[in-house]
Write an enzyme that holds these catalytic residues in place. Structure first.
Site, PDB file in Angstrom:
ATOM      1  N   ASN A   9       0.875  -1.175   0.000  1.00 57.81           N
ATOM      2  CA  ASN A   9       0.000   0.000   0.000  1.00 57.81           C
ATOM      3  C   ASN A   9       0.910   1.223   0.000  1.00 57.81           C
ATOM      4  O   ASN A   9       1.459   1.589   1.035  1.00 57.81           O
ATOM      5  CB  ASN A   9      -0.890  -0.051   1.258  1.00 57.81           C
ATOM      6  CG  ASN A   9      -1.743   1.194   1.413  1.00 57.81           C
ATOM      7  OD1 ASN A   9      -1.826   2.024   0.504  1.00 57.81           O
ATOM      8  ND2 ASN A   9      -2.383   1.332   2.568  1.00 57.81           N
ATOM      9  N   TRP A  10       1.050   1.804  -1.160  1.00 58.37           N
ATOM     10  CA  TRP A  10       1.999   2.920  -1.294  1.00 58.37           C
ATOM     11  C   TRP A  10       1.462   4.221  -0.706  1.00 58.37           C
ATOM     12  O   TRP A  10       2.180   5.206  -0.625  1.00 58.37           O
ATOM     13  CB  TRP A  10       2.385   3.122  -2.764  1.00 58.37           C
ATOM     14  CG  TRP A  10       3.215   2.008  -3.339  1.00 58.37           C
ATOM     15  CD1 TRP A  10       3.616   0.862  -2.692  1.00 58.37           C
ATOM     16  CD2 TRP A  10       3.753   1.924  -4.668  1.00 58.37           C
ATOM     17  NE1 TRP A  10       4.361   0.081  -3.548  1.00 58.37           N
ATOM     18  CE2 TRP A  10       4.459   0.705  -4.771  1.00 58.37           C
ATOM     19  CE3 TRP A  10       3.697   2.752  -5.787  1.00 58.37           C
ATOM     20  CZ2 TRP A  10       5.113   0.305  -5.941  1.00 58.37           C
ATOM     21  CZ3 TRP A  10       4.328   2.365  -6.952  1.00 58.37           C
ATOM     22  CH2 TRP A  10       5.037   1.152  -7.026  1.00 58.37           C
ATOM     23  N   LYS A  11       0.184   4.252  -0.377  1.00 59.54           N
ATOM     24  CA  LYS A  11      -0.450   5.446   0.190  1.00 59.54           C
ATOM     25  C   LYS A  11      -0.172   6.666  -0.710  1.00 59.54           C
ATOM     26  O   LYS A  11      -0.037   6.499  -1.918  1.00 59.54           O
ATOM     27  CB  LYS A  11       0.007   5.645   1.641  1.00 59.54           C
ATOM     28  CG  LYS A  11      -0.211   4.381   2.475  1.00 59.54           C
ATOM     29  CD  LYS A  11      -0.056   4.587   3.952  1.00 59.54           C
ATOM     30  CE  LYS A  11      -0.296   3.266   4.674  1.00 59.54           C
ATOM     31  NZ  LYS A  11      -0.231   3.399   6.131  1.00 59.54           N
ATOM     32  N   HIS A  95      -9.628   1.305   4.636  1.00 59.21           N
ATOM     33  CA  HIS A  95      -8.372   1.488   5.370  1.00 59.21           C
ATOM     34  C   HIS A  95      -8.601   2.452   6.542  1.00 59.21           C
ATOM     35  O   HIS A  95      -9.391   3.389   6.438  1.00 59.21           O
ATOM     36  CB  HIS A  95      -7.294   2.032   4.425  1.00 59.21           C
ATOM     37  CG  HIS A  95      -5.934   2.004   5.040  1.00 59.21           C
ATOM     38  ND1 HIS A  95      -5.506   2.977   5.907  1.00 59.21           N
ATOM     39  CD2 HIS A  95      -4.943   1.097   4.965  1.00 59.21           C
ATOM     40  CE1 HIS A  95      -4.276   2.668   6.325  1.00 59.21           C
ATOM     41  NE2 HIS A  95      -3.916   1.528   5.765  1.00 59.21           N
ATOM     42  N   GLU A  97      -6.990   4.843   7.597  1.00 58.43           N
ATOM     43  CA  GLU A  97      -6.768   6.263   7.295  1.00 58.43           C
ATOM     44  C   GLU A  97      -7.999   6.854   6.609  1.00 58.43           C
ATOM     45  O   GLU A  97      -8.322   8.035   6.816  1.00 58.43           O
ATOM     46  CB  GLU A  97      -5.491   6.421   6.450  1.00 58.43           C
ATOM     47  CG  GLU A  97      -4.256   6.193   7.316  1.00 58.43           C
ATOM     48  CD  GLU A  97      -3.057   5.595   6.601  1.00 58.43           C
ATOM     49  OE1 GLU A  97      -3.001   5.630   5.356  1.00 58.43           O
ATOM     50  OE2 GLU A  97      -2.159   5.080   7.300  1.00 58.43           O
ATOM     51  N   GLU A 167      -5.660  -4.726  10.619  1.00 53.95           N
ATOM     52  CA  GLU A 167      -4.598  -3.742  10.871  1.00 53.95           C
ATOM     53  C   GLU A 167      -4.884  -2.982  12.160  1.00 53.95           C
ATOM     54  O   GLU A 167      -5.701  -2.051  12.168  1.00 53.95           O
ATOM     55  CB  GLU A 167      -4.529  -2.746   9.718  1.00 53.95           C
ATOM     56  CG  GLU A 167      -4.264  -3.373   8.371  1.00 53.95           C
ATOM     57  CD  GLU A 167      -3.719  -2.344   7.387  1.00 53.95           C
ATOM     58  OE1 GLU A 167      -2.564  -2.487   6.994  1.00 53.95           O
ATOM     59  OE2 GLU A 167      -4.450  -1.403   7.056  1.00 53.95           O
ATOM     60  N   GLY A 173       2.262   2.460  10.670  1.00 50.25           N
ATOM     61  CA  GLY A 173       3.204   3.555  10.481  1.00 50.25           C
ATOM     62  C   GLY A 173       3.894   4.003  11.754  1.00 50.25           C
ATOM     63  O   GLY A 173       4.520   5.062  11.789  1.00 50.25           O
ATOM     64  N   SER A 213       3.245  -1.904  10.395  1.00 56.52           N
ATOM     65  CA  SER A 213       4.697  -1.964  10.605  1.00 56.52           C
ATOM     66  C   SER A 213       5.289  -3.346  10.321  1.00 56.52           C
ATOM     67  O   SER A 213       6.228  -3.777  10.994  1.00 56.52           O
ATOM     68  CB  SER A 213       5.060  -1.491  12.021  1.00 56.52           C
ATOM     69  OG  SER A 213       4.637  -0.149  12.213  1.00 56.52           O
ATOM     70  N   GLY A 234       2.708  -1.078   4.314  1.00 53.54           N
ATOM     71  CA  GLY A 234       2.823   0.342   3.988  1.00 53.54           C
ATOM     72  C   GLY A 234       4.279   0.729   3.777  1.00 53.54           C
ATOM     73  O   GLY A 234       4.843   0.505   2.705  1.00 53.54           O
ATOM     74  N   GLY A 235       4.893   1.263   4.801  1.00 56.12           N
ATOM     75  CA  GLY A 235       6.256   1.786   4.706  1.00 56.12           C
ATOM     76  C   GLY A 235       7.249   0.861   4.004  1.00 56.12           C
ATOM     77  O   GLY A 235       7.986   1.298   3.105  1.00 56.12           O
TER      78      GLY A 235
HETATM   79  P1  PGA Z   1       2.662   0.371   7.658  1.00 61.33           P
HETATM   80  O1  PGA Z   1       1.212   0.577   6.983  1.00 61.33           O
HETATM   81  O2  PGA Z   1       3.201  -0.916   7.126  1.00 61.33           O
HETATM   82  O3  PGA Z   1       3.445   1.570   7.207  1.00 61.33           O
HETATM   83  O4  PGA Z   1       2.448   0.338   9.120  1.00 61.33           O
HETATM   84  C1  PGA Z   1       0.340  -0.518   6.807  1.00 61.33           C
HETATM   85  C2  PGA Z   1      -0.956  -0.029   6.213  1.00 61.33           C
HETATM   86  O5  PGA Z   1      -1.439   1.042   6.609  1.00 61.33           O
HETATM   87  O6  PGA Z   1      -1.551  -0.690   5.335  1.00 61.33           O
END
Ligand code: PGA
Length: 251
Positions: A9-11, A95, A97, A167, A173, A213, A234-235
């Site tokens: 997930n590149w956001k 998600h 967010e 999640e 993050g 994470s 994500g990251g």
């Molecule tokens: P993260 O994000 O790996 O940076 O914690 C995961 C996500 O939000 O899908």
């Protein structure tokens, strides 16, 4: 045997040219890797160009959201047919967010889940609790409500085509990962809710990703748990080697 599904997930990261470059690196690193279904979700802006890079490879194209309407006066939105037209196969929905910053509700997420299934694409249905909810003893209630909401009116046959991403919001993050046990216990609970909503067979067939994470250093422990069938990354997905490091950590 459930599929291991790992989705990056590149956001809101990477310009279009950076996305094309990263997609090329992911494709190169993923060559011959068949441990998991591998997908990446760039921004909408970059998706069509990334689609060209992914064509004919073992890396699938995902997007980070979709609107539930077919077309029309919905400024700023993208329809599922538009995504499908460029080769999108998976859609991340609900998600945290989106829930947290853009007020997305279970009802709205449900409309999107239904639409994505109608189009024959795979929804990745995200659920998860905040730290406050976990510490307040509301973990099970929150996850049950989110699952019931997202799957309202979805048939068992369609539910079988979905992927769930658990999640914990406090792990996204933050560099703080749920322990293997915390993730396993919670994901077993998620599976039990799917069983209550549908059947044991359905619950056993749906892949449940962990997200929060996740990186090469902790992926092996998480992915060796019975109820963890992949990851939403994500990251660590912003670096091809790290992303593939997670995939390769699958048992
Ligand atoms: P993260 O994000 O790996 O940076 O914690 C995961 C996500 O939000 O899908």
């Amino acid at each position: 045997m459930r599929k291991i599904v790992v989705c990056g997930n590149w956001k809101m990261n990477k310009t279009v040219s950076e996305s094309v470059q990263l997609a090329k690196e992911v494709v190169a690193a993923a060559q011959g890797v068949d441990k998991a279904v591998i997908a990446i979700a760039p921004t909408f802006l970059a998706a069509a160009k990334v689609a060209d890079v992914l064509a004919g490879t073992n890396v699938k194209l995902a997007v980070q959201d979709i609107h539930f309407a077919d077309q029309g006066a919905f400024t700023g939105k993208v329809s599922v047919d538009m995504a499908k037209d460029i080769g999108v196969e998976m859609v991340i929905l609900g998600h945290s967010e989106q829930r947290q910053y853009f007020g997305e509700t279970d009802e709205l997420i449900n409309k999107k889940v239904v639409k994505v299934l109608e189009a024959g694409l795979t929804p990745i249905v995200c659920i998860g609790e905040t730290l406050e909810e976990r510490e307040g003893g509301k973990l099970e209630d929150v996850l049950t409500t989110q699952l019931k909401g997202a799957y309202a009116g979805v048939s068992e046959a369609d539910a079988a085509k979905t992927v769930v991403a658990y999640e914990p919001v406090w792990a996204i993050g933050t560099g703080v990962t749920a322990t293997d046990e915390q993730a396993q216990d919670t994901q077993a609970y998620v599976r039990s809710v799917l069983k209550d909503l549908y059947s044991e067979a359905l619950a056993e067939s749906v892949s449940i990703q962990y997200g929060g994470s996740m990186k090469p250093g902790n992926a092996a422990g998480l992915l060796s748990q019975t109820d963890i069938d992949g990851g939403l990354i994500g990251g660590a997905s912003l670096d091809a080697e790290m992303f593939l490091g997670v995939v390769k950590a699958a048992p």
